[in-house]
Design a protein around this motif. Structure first.
Motif, PDB file in Angstrom:
ATOM      1  N   VAL A  36      38.197  30.550  48.900  1.00 45.07           N
ATOM      2  CA  VAL A  36      37.187  32.215  48.598  1.00 45.07           C
ATOM      3  C   VAL A  36      37.867  33.270  50.059  1.00 45.07           C
ATOM      4  O   VAL A  36      37.559  34.260  49.461  1.00 45.07           O
ATOM      5  CB  VAL A  36      36.141  31.842  49.019  1.00 45.07           C
ATOM      6  N   ASN A  37      39.287  32.297  50.804  1.00 45.05           N
ATOM      7  CA  ASN A  37      40.148  33.832  51.278  1.00 45.05           C
ATOM      8  C   ASN A  37      40.897  34.214  51.047  1.00 45.05           C
ATOM      9  O   ASN A  37      42.001  34.546  51.571  1.00 45.05           O
ATOM     10  CB  ASN A  37      39.883  33.127  52.704  1.00 45.05           C
ATOM     11  N   CYS A  38      41.626  33.704  49.335  1.00 45.96           N
ATOM     12  CA  CYS A  38      42.741  34.069  49.053  1.00 45.96           C
ATOM     13  C   CYS A  38      42.810  35.686  48.372  1.00 45.96           C
ATOM     14  O   CYS A  38      41.907  35.990  48.832  1.00 45.96           O
ATOM     15  CB  CYS A  38      42.497  33.145  47.254  1.00 45.96           C
ATOM     16  N   GLU A  39      43.771  35.649  48.699  1.00 45.89           N
ATOM     17  CA  GLU A  39      44.338  37.074  47.552  1.00 45.89           C
ATOM     18  C   GLU A  39      44.554  37.650  46.455  1.00 45.89           C
ATOM     19  O   GLU A  39      44.764  38.526  45.627  1.00 45.89           O
ATOM     20  CB  GLU A  39      45.876  37.602  48.153  1.00 45.89           C
ATOM     21  N   VAL A  40      44.767  36.376  45.901  1.00 42.34           N
ATOM     22  CA  VAL A  40      44.484  36.517  44.617  1.00 42.34           C
ATOM     23  C   VAL A  40      43.700  35.774  43.233  1.00 42.34           C
ATOM     24  O   VAL A  40      43.264  34.531  44.072  1.00 42.34           O
ATOM     25  CB  VAL A  40      46.107  36.565  43.703  1.00 42.34           C
ATOM     26  N   ILE A  41      42.914  35.950  42.575  1.00 43.20           N
ATOM     27  CA  ILE A  41      41.825  35.135  41.424  1.00 43.20           C
ATOM     28  C   ILE A  41      42.808  34.899  40.429  1.00 43.20           C
ATOM     29  O   ILE A  41      43.179  36.655  39.830  1.00 43.20           O
ATOM     30  CB  ILE A  41      40.553  36.314  41.626  1.00 43.20           C
ATOM     31  N   PHE A  42      42.648  34.278  39.386  1.00 42.29           N
ATOM     32  CA  PHE A  42      43.265  34.132  38.267  1.00 42.29           C
ATOM     33  C   PHE A  42      42.086  33.934  37.192  1.00 42.29           C
ATOM     34  O   PHE A  42      41.007  33.228  37.419  1.00 42.29           O
ATOM     35  CB  PHE A  42      44.207  32.710  38.452  1.00 42.29           C
ATOM     36  N   VAL A  43      41.772  35.011  36.416  1.00 39.81           N
ATOM     37  CA  VAL A  43      40.921  34.752  35.638  1.00 39.81           C
ATOM     38  C   VAL A  43      41.309  34.128  33.930  1.00 39.81           C
ATOM     39  O   VAL A  43      41.947  34.808  33.592  1.00 39.81           O
ATOM     40  CB  VAL A  43      40.967  35.762  35.342  1.00 39.81           C
ATOM     41  N   GLY A  44      41.199  32.750  33.436  1.00 41.42           N
ATOM     42  CA  GLY A  44      41.280  32.429  32.561  1.00 41.42           C
ATOM     43  C   GLY A  44      39.668  33.291  30.800  1.00 41.42           C
ATOM     44  O   GLY A  44      39.205  33.783  31.934  1.00 41.42           O
ATOM     45  N   LEU A 119      44.121  41.061  44.620  1.00 39.52           N
ATOM     46  CA  LEU A 119      44.789  41.502  42.861  1.00 39.52           C
ATOM     47  C   LEU A 119      43.468  40.103  42.245  1.00 39.52           C
ATOM     48  O   LEU A 119      43.742  38.948  42.294  1.00 39.52           O
ATOM     49  CB  LEU A 119      46.297  40.372  43.252  1.00 39.52           C
ATOM     50  N   ILE A 120      43.460  40.783  40.665  1.00 33.73           N
ATOM     51  CA  ILE A 120      42.763  40.243  39.675  1.00 33.73           C
ATOM     52  C   ILE A 120      44.078  39.986  38.340  1.00 33.73           C
ATOM     53  O   ILE A 120      44.492  40.937  37.985  1.00 33.73           O
ATOM     54  CB  ILE A 120      41.522  40.546  39.651  1.00 33.73           C
ATOM     55  N   VAL A 121      44.378  38.394  38.596  1.00 34.58           N
ATOM     56  CA  VAL A 121      45.143  38.459  37.224  1.00 34.58           C
ATOM     57  C   VAL A 121      44.883  37.751  36.396  1.00 34.58           C
ATOM     58  O   VAL A 121      44.187  37.017  35.784  1.00 34.58           O
ATOM     59  CB  VAL A 121      46.597  37.313  37.841  1.00 34.58           C
ATOM     60  N   CYS A 122      44.721  38.852  34.988  1.00 31.96           N
ATOM     61  CA  CYS A 122      43.983  38.666  33.996  1.00 31.96           C
ATOM     62  C   CYS A 122      45.096  37.308  32.842  1.00 31.96           C
ATOM     63  O   CYS A 122      46.071  37.591  32.571  1.00 31.96           O
ATOM     64  CB  CYS A 122      43.756  39.535  32.882  1.00 31.96           C
ATOM     65  N   LEU A 123      44.787  36.034  33.286  1.00 31.09           N
ATOM     66  CA  LEU A 123      45.417  35.524  31.966  1.00 31.09           C
ATOM     67  C   LEU A 123      45.450  35.259  30.719  1.00 31.09           C
ATOM     68  O   LEU A 123      43.634  34.786  29.620  1.00 31.09           O
ATOM     69  CB  LEU A 123      45.314  33.988  32.664  1.00 31.09           C
ATOM     70  N   GLY A 124      45.663  35.946  30.208  1.00 26.00           N
ATOM     71  CA  GLY A 124      45.674  35.854  28.487  1.00 26.00           C
ATOM     72  C   GLY A 124      44.750  38.163  27.689  1.00 26.00           C
ATOM     73  O   GLY A 124      44.296  37.991  28.393  1.00 26.00           O
ATOM     74  N   ARG A 125      44.771  37.401  26.550  1.00 32.58           N
ATOM     75  CA  ARG A 125      44.125  38.853  25.909  1.00 32.58           C
ATOM     76  C   ARG A 125      42.774  38.541  26.490  1.00 32.58           C
ATOM     77  O   ARG A 125      42.605  39.852  26.187  1.00 32.58           O
ATOM     78  CB  ARG A 125      45.055  39.040  24.828  1.00 32.58           C
ATOM     79  N   HIS A 126      41.998  37.969  26.391  1.00 31.47           N
ATOM     80  CA  HIS A 126      40.381  38.158  26.110  1.00 31.47           C
ATOM     81  C   HIS A 126      40.232  38.198  27.584  1.00 31.47           C
ATOM     82  O   HIS A 126      39.528  38.931  27.839  1.00 31.47           O
ATOM     83  CB  HIS A 126      40.366  36.438  26.164  1.00 31.47           C
ATOM     84  N   SER A 127      40.651  37.923  28.332  1.00 28.64           N
ATOM     85  CA  SER A 127      40.513  38.444  30.379  1.00 28.64           C
ATOM     86  C   SER A 127      41.270  39.505  30.215  1.00 28.64           C
ATOM     87  O   SER A 127      40.426  40.450  30.909  1.00 28.64           O
ATOM     88  CB  SER A 127      41.732  37.523  30.605  1.00 28.64           C
ATOM     89  N   LEU A 128      42.212  40.144  29.632  1.00 28.14           N
ATOM     90  CA  LEU A 128      42.392  41.580  29.819  1.00 28.14           C
ATOM     91  C   LEU A 128      41.859  42.221  29.064  1.00 28.14           C
ATOM     92  O   LEU A 128      41.423  43.371  29.771  1.00 28.14           O
ATOM     93  CB  LEU A 128      43.829  41.240  29.367  1.00 28.14           C
ATOM     94  N   GLY A 129      41.329  41.568  27.779  1.00 26.75           N
ATOM     95  CA  GLY A 129      40.657  42.775  27.218  1.00 26.75           C
ATOM     96  C   GLY A 129      39.287  43.047  27.897  1.00 26.75           C
ATOM     97  O   GLY A 129      37.860  43.844  27.602  1.00 26.75           O
ATOM     98  N   LYS A 148      42.593  49.934  38.521  1.00 27.15           N
ATOM     99  CA  LYS A 148      40.802  50.337  38.269  1.00 27.15           C
ATOM    100  C   LYS A 148      40.172  50.389  38.569  1.00 27.15           C
ATOM    101  O   LYS A 148      39.336  49.405  39.498  1.00 27.15           O
ATOM    102  CB  LYS A 148      40.523  49.390  37.135  1.00 27.15           C
ATOM    103  N   SER A 149      38.956  51.530  39.105  1.00 27.86           N
ATOM    104  CA  SER A 149      37.934  51.589  40.251  1.00 27.86           C
ATOM    105  C   SER A 149      38.396  51.060  41.169  1.00 27.86           C
ATOM    106  O   SER A 149      37.479  50.020  42.551  1.00 27.86           O
ATOM    107  CB  SER A 149      36.773  50.379  39.937  1.00 27.86           C
ATOM    108  N   ASN A 150      39.521  50.887  42.127  1.00 23.19           N
ATOM    109  CA  ASN A 150      39.881  50.872  43.564  1.00 23.19           C
ATOM    110  C   ASN A 150      40.160  48.768  43.839  1.00 23.19           C
ATOM    111  O   ASN A 150      40.514  48.434  44.448  1.00 23.19           O
ATOM    112  CB  ASN A 150      39.523  51.061  44.276  1.00 23.19           C
ATOM    113  N   GLN A 151      40.689  48.340  41.865  1.00 22.90           N
ATOM    114  CA  GLN A 151      41.069  47.051  42.487  1.00 22.90           C
ATOM    115  C   GLN A 151      42.096  47.340  41.613  1.00 22.90           C
ATOM    116  O   GLN A 151      42.282  47.504  40.208  1.00 22.90           O
ATOM    117  CB  GLN A 151      39.726  46.305  41.768  1.00 22.90           C
ATOM    118  N   HIS A 152      42.424  46.742  42.075  1.00 21.52           N
ATOM    119  CA  HIS A 152      44.782  45.442  40.861  1.00 21.52           C
ATOM    120  C   HIS A 152      44.041  44.439  40.012  1.00 21.52           C
ATOM    121  O   HIS A 152      43.638  43.552  40.392  1.00 21.52           O
ATOM    122  CB  HIS A 152      45.152  45.629  42.226  1.00 21.52           C
ATOM    123  N   PHE A 153      45.364  44.871  39.442  1.00 20.00           N
ATOM    124  CA  PHE A 153      45.462  43.652  38.215  1.00 20.00           C
ATOM    125  C   PHE A 153      46.599  43.531  37.812  1.00 20.00           C
ATOM    126  O   PHE A 153      47.537  44.684  37.730  1.00 20.00           O
ATOM    127  CB  PHE A 153      44.009  44.557  36.925  1.00 20.00           C
TER     128      PHE A 153
END
Ligand code: URA
Length: 187
Positions: A36-44, A119-129, A148-153
């Protein structure tokens, strides 16, 4: 309440969730895992068969590649947080339906709110979309950072597409290096 407590309360809510029918078919909920103390979340996109069995995200073959990709930039699973757009496995690995994504979305927003990643890393088109619906196809925007809205992706191909395709695999390893660069630049 600290971040760990908040995320584990949220996981309890996901475990009891009946907001869409996916819970009926799943063996286990897959709320997310990592620090929970990370800098980056990966979202599948959503759990597959192995994730459903273990209740953990990205533990199947795409997950093995994700581990390799993380290692290539000096990170371990325990250094990041890994989550999905939907928290229960869609039967037969079909795409989640719009109403299922809608029902599950607030959980992901709360995870992001608790963790506050750089940073939020969007893994794949569904997450990105879902995060950046107007940004364009992943084939044009992979490896790029957006704010977007002060959040980096960052947009990345899903590791599953690279499993049997050497050129996507090479691209993913190249794009992963950009995560490190982005994290240094983001204040
Ligand atoms: N694919 C995903 O999108 N998520 C997982 O957890 C596993 C495979």
């Amino acid at each position: 309440m600290d971040k760990d407590e908040s995320i584990s309360l949220l996981a309890d809510e996901v475990k009891a969730c009946q907001k869409c029918p996916l819970y009926k078919f799943a063996k286990n909920p897959v709320p997310g895992s990592g620090s929970v103390n990370c800098e980056v979340i990966f979202v599948g996109e959503g759990p597959g068969e192995k994730e459903d069995e273990q209740g953990l995200p990205f533990v199947g073959s795409a997950g093995k590649l994700l581990d390799e990709l993380l290692e290539s930039i000096g990170l371990k699973r325990a250094d990041v947080y890994i989550a999905n757009i939907v928290k229960h496995r869609p039967p037969g690995n079909r795409d989640p339906k719009p109403e299922e994504v809608e029902a599950c979305w607030p959980y992901l927003l709360r995870q992001i709110e608790i963790i506050k990643p750089k940073l939020i890393v969007c893994l794949g088109r569904h997450s990105l979309g879902r995060f950046l619906p107007t940004i364009g196809p992943i084939s044009s925007v992979h490896g790029r950072c957006f704010k977007k809205s002060n959040q980096h992706f960052m947009a990345l191909y899903h590791p599953a597409v690279a499993l049997y395709n050497g050129s996507y695999r090479k691209t993913l390893f190249e794009d992963f290096k950009k995560i490190k660069i982005a994290l240094k630049k983001i204040k």
